[in-house]
Write an enzyme that holds these catalytic residues in place. Structure first.
Site, PDB file in Angstrom:
ATOM      1  N   GLU A 167       0.820  -1.220   0.000  1.00  0.00           N
ATOM      2  CA  GLU A 167       0.000   0.000   0.000  1.00  0.00           C
ATOM      3  C   GLU A 167       0.852   1.267   0.000  1.00  0.00           C
ATOM      4  O   GLU A 167       0.353   2.366   0.242  1.00  0.00           O
ATOM      5  CB  GLU A 167      -0.970  -0.037   1.183  1.00  0.00           C
ATOM      6  CG  GLU A 167      -1.931  -1.223   1.148  1.00  0.00           C
ATOM      7  CD  GLU A 167      -3.142  -1.050   0.223  1.00  0.00           C
ATOM      8  OE1 GLU A 167      -3.709   0.047   0.180  1.00  0.00           O
ATOM      9  OE2 GLU A 167      -3.514  -2.030  -0.464  1.00  0.00           O
ATOM     10  N   HIS A 235      -4.945   1.555   6.990  1.00  0.00           N
ATOM     11  CA  HIS A 235      -3.532   1.873   6.742  1.00  0.00           C
ATOM     12  C   HIS A 235      -2.931   2.364   8.050  1.00  0.00           C
ATOM     13  O   HIS A 235      -3.615   3.018   8.851  1.00  0.00           O
ATOM     14  CB  HIS A 235      -3.384   2.998   5.705  1.00  0.00           C
ATOM     15  CG  HIS A 235      -3.766   2.609   4.313  1.00  0.00           C
ATOM     16  ND1 HIS A 235      -4.509   3.412   3.483  1.00  0.00           N
ATOM     17  CD2 HIS A 235      -3.465   1.498   3.597  1.00  0.00           C
ATOM     18  CE1 HIS A 235      -4.670   2.812   2.313  1.00  0.00           C
ATOM     19  NE2 HIS A 235      -4.047   1.647   2.365  1.00  0.00           N
ATOM     20  N   CYS A 352      -3.356  11.259   3.527  1.00  0.00           N
ATOM     21  CA  CYS A 352      -3.614  10.331   2.412  1.00  0.00           C
ATOM     22  C   CYS A 352      -3.429  11.025   1.075  1.00  0.00           C
ATOM     23  O   CYS A 352      -3.070  10.394   0.085  1.00  0.00           O
ATOM     24  CB  CYS A 352      -5.050   9.826   2.440  1.00  0.00           C
ATOM     25  SG  CYS A 352      -5.495   8.916   3.901  1.00  0.00           S
TER      26      CYS A 352
HETATM   27  O1  SUG Z   1      -7.902   2.875  -0.165  1.00  0.00           O
HETATM   28  N1  SUG Z   1     -10.719   4.974  -0.140  1.00  0.00           N
HETATM   29  C1  SUG Z   1      -9.278   4.816  -0.005  1.00  0.00           C
HETATM   30  C2  SUG Z   1      -8.726   5.744   1.042  1.00  0.00           C
HETATM   31  C3  SUG Z   1      -7.240   5.756   1.044  1.00  0.00           C
HETATM   32  C4  SUG Z   1      -6.666   6.507   2.193  1.00  0.00           C
HETATM   33  N2  SUG Z   1      -5.263   6.528   2.124  1.00  0.00           N
HETATM   34  C5  SUG Z   1      -4.429   6.487   3.183  1.00  0.00           C
HETATM   35  N3  SUG Z   1      -4.874   6.151   4.373  1.00  0.00           N
HETATM   36  N4  SUG Z   1      -3.202   6.724   2.978  1.00  0.00           N
HETATM   37  C6  SUG Z   1      -8.927   3.360   0.329  1.00  0.00           C
HETATM   38  O2  SUG Z   1      -9.677   2.741   1.081  1.00  0.00           O
HETATM   39  C7  SUG Z   1     -12.884   4.580  -1.167  1.00  0.00           C
HETATM   40  C8  SUG Z   1     -13.448   4.477  -2.545  1.00  0.00           C
HETATM   41  C9  SUG Z   1     -14.933   4.198  -2.552  1.00  0.00           C
HETATM   42  O3  SUG Z   1     -15.465   3.591  -1.635  1.00  0.00           O
HETATM   43  O4  SUG Z   1     -15.594   4.588  -3.555  1.00  0.00           O
HETATM   44  C10 SUG Z   1     -11.359   4.430  -1.144  1.00  0.00           C
HETATM   45  O5  SUG Z   1     -10.800   3.808  -2.026  1.00  0.00           O
END
Ligand code: SUG
Length: 421
Positions: A167, A235, A352
């Site tokens: 990730e 994460h 993020c």
């Molecule tokens: O991978 N949300 C992302 C959020 C990422 C956050 N990044 C960090 N924590 N670095 C994920 O879960 C949601 C998309 C949706 O539900 O349509 C999403 O992909």
């Protein structure tokens, strides 16, 4: 090794929110994504919130970068999924996802002072746990190859084999005396078996560290707390962030909290831990407000500021802790809330939305570096082309696909990056 004779600094590369930003509930274990599934989204507002965040950090730090949205809807994925309109809506939504906005998941970055060949190494994250994210890395890699194309200074790797989920920087931290000196890199992985997926595999972390040529004596591997993953910390950057000598962390971030501090301190004796106890902010409240998904910045005067989501100021327990912390004499001297609510509703806070690359800005393709004038241009393009609202039932509609494709191409055009088209 210290980088001499350069203006070496840390640059935050924010992901510009793409025109197909929507709430499809695609990320199991991401509570915000699940709880906003089916809501209308506001791509224009989302992208403008991101631009305002970048403008603030450009003013604070004097340098700011960005990465562009990836092509959506993704034709290759639509074909691979045999999308014909009869499929479950979530499969269709995967090919439309704007999730590349969260550039903390774009890659893992080891700056030049840490690596054996003295170059900055970047490995795009394979993001294999989630279908909508697994499509990102080839296009991300293509973009990194342009932004960091100078091979005297940068090495861009392939993603790690898909057997091992990776990730990127969201599960990686770096401690250092200053950005231009050799640091200690901390990789945080999860173990499978809990109610939600552990997205970062230990072997992915170890593989990236080897590929980047890190010094094993200055590399630490620690396990995420399975209870934090089960509570929605999909994460590590949802519960901890590091900058300089400081690790800012919730008390329940790691499987063995004290053991994690000891392991980091053995490699980096100057470590300063700012720990928030569960009695002050519960794990659930930390995850709801994203207190730790903050940008911990070293300002030009040498003090540190924490850029947090607005949601933190609205939480009595979080804000009481913040005010208490500021009244003391710890290393974090300012806490600055920013409005990234559209991203937050999908589980993406200020941290993020950015990928940190410590390097000399002169070695980066300048088309990826922000100026005030360029921020105006980006904002104007977003205002003119991004859809104001997307309802879940719009996903898949040909007229919306045309709008989304044209909007991205308009942005590439004004930035002189049409080669990414
Ligand atoms: O991978 N949300 C992302 C959020 C990422 C956050 N990044 C960090 N924590 N670095 C994920 O879960 C949601 C998309 C949706 O539900 O349509 C999403 O992909």
């Amino acid at each position: 090794m210290k980088q001499s004779g350069t203006s070496f600094t840390e640059i935050n590369f924010d992901g510009i929110v793409g025109p197909s930003h929507n709430y499809a509930g695609l990320s199991l274990g991401n509570i915000a994504s699940a709880s906003h599934a089916g809501d209308p989204s506001y791509p224009r507002a989302a992208a403008l919130q991101g631009v305002e965040k970048m403008r603030g950090n450009l003013a604070r730090l004097g340098v700011q970068g960005f990465l562009l949205p990836l092509p959506r809807p993704n034709r290759a994925l639509s074909q691979a999924l045999a999308l014909d309109g009869s499929e479950p809506a979530q499969l269709r939504a995967a090919a439309w996802s704007a999730s590349s906005m969260w550039t903390a998941n774009a890659a893992t970055v080891s700056p030049a002072p840490d690596t054996a060949d003295g170059r900055c190494h970047l490995t795009p994250a394979n993001l294999v746990t989630m279908l909508h994210r697994a499509q990102e890395w080839p296009d991300t890699q293509a973009q990194l190859r342009i932004a960091f194309g100078d091979e005297r200074h940068f090495a861009i790797h392939d993603a790690v084999p898909a057997t091992f989920g990776d990730e990127g920087a969201a599960n990686h931290m770096r401690l250092c005396e200053s950005h231009d000196q050799q640091g200690v890199e901390v990789f945080v992985y999860g173990r499978p078996g809990g109610r939600f997926p552990a997205r970062q595999h230990e072997q992915a972390s170890r593989l990236v560290a080897r590929a980047h040529g890190l010094d094993p004596a200055r590399t630490v591997f620690i396990e995420q707390n399975p209870e934090a993953i089960a509570a929605g910390a999909f994460h590590n950057d949802v519960v901890a962030v590091a900058n300089g000598r400081v690790l800012f962390t919730h008390a329940e971030a790691f499987a063995d909290q004290q053991g994690a501090y000891d392991a980091i301190r053995a490699a980096f004796p100057a470590l300063e831990v700012v720990e928030v106890p569960s009695s002050a902010v519960s794990l659930a409240e930390a995850i709801r407000t994203y207190l730790f998904n903050a940008q911990l910045l070293t300002l030009p005067d040498g003090t540190m500021a924490l850029i947090v989501p607005e949601e933190c100021r609205e939480s009595p327990s979080v804000w009481a802790w913040v005010e208490g912390m500021l009244a003391g004499n710890g290393p974090i001297r300012q806490v600055i809330p920013v409005d990234v609510r559209q991203s937050m509703a999908n589980g993406g806070g200020p941290a993020c939305l950015r990928l940190r690359v410590a390097c000399d800005p002169a070695t980066v393709d300048p088309r990826f570096l922000l100026t005030e004038a360029k921020a105006d241009l980006i904002a104007q393009t977003i205002a003119a082309h991004w859809p104001e609202q997307i309802d879940p039932s719009d996903i898949g509609a040909p007229h919306l696909a045309d709008t989304v494709i044209a909007a991205r191409l308009a942005l590439l055009d004004v930035l002189g990056l049409s080669e990414l088209g």
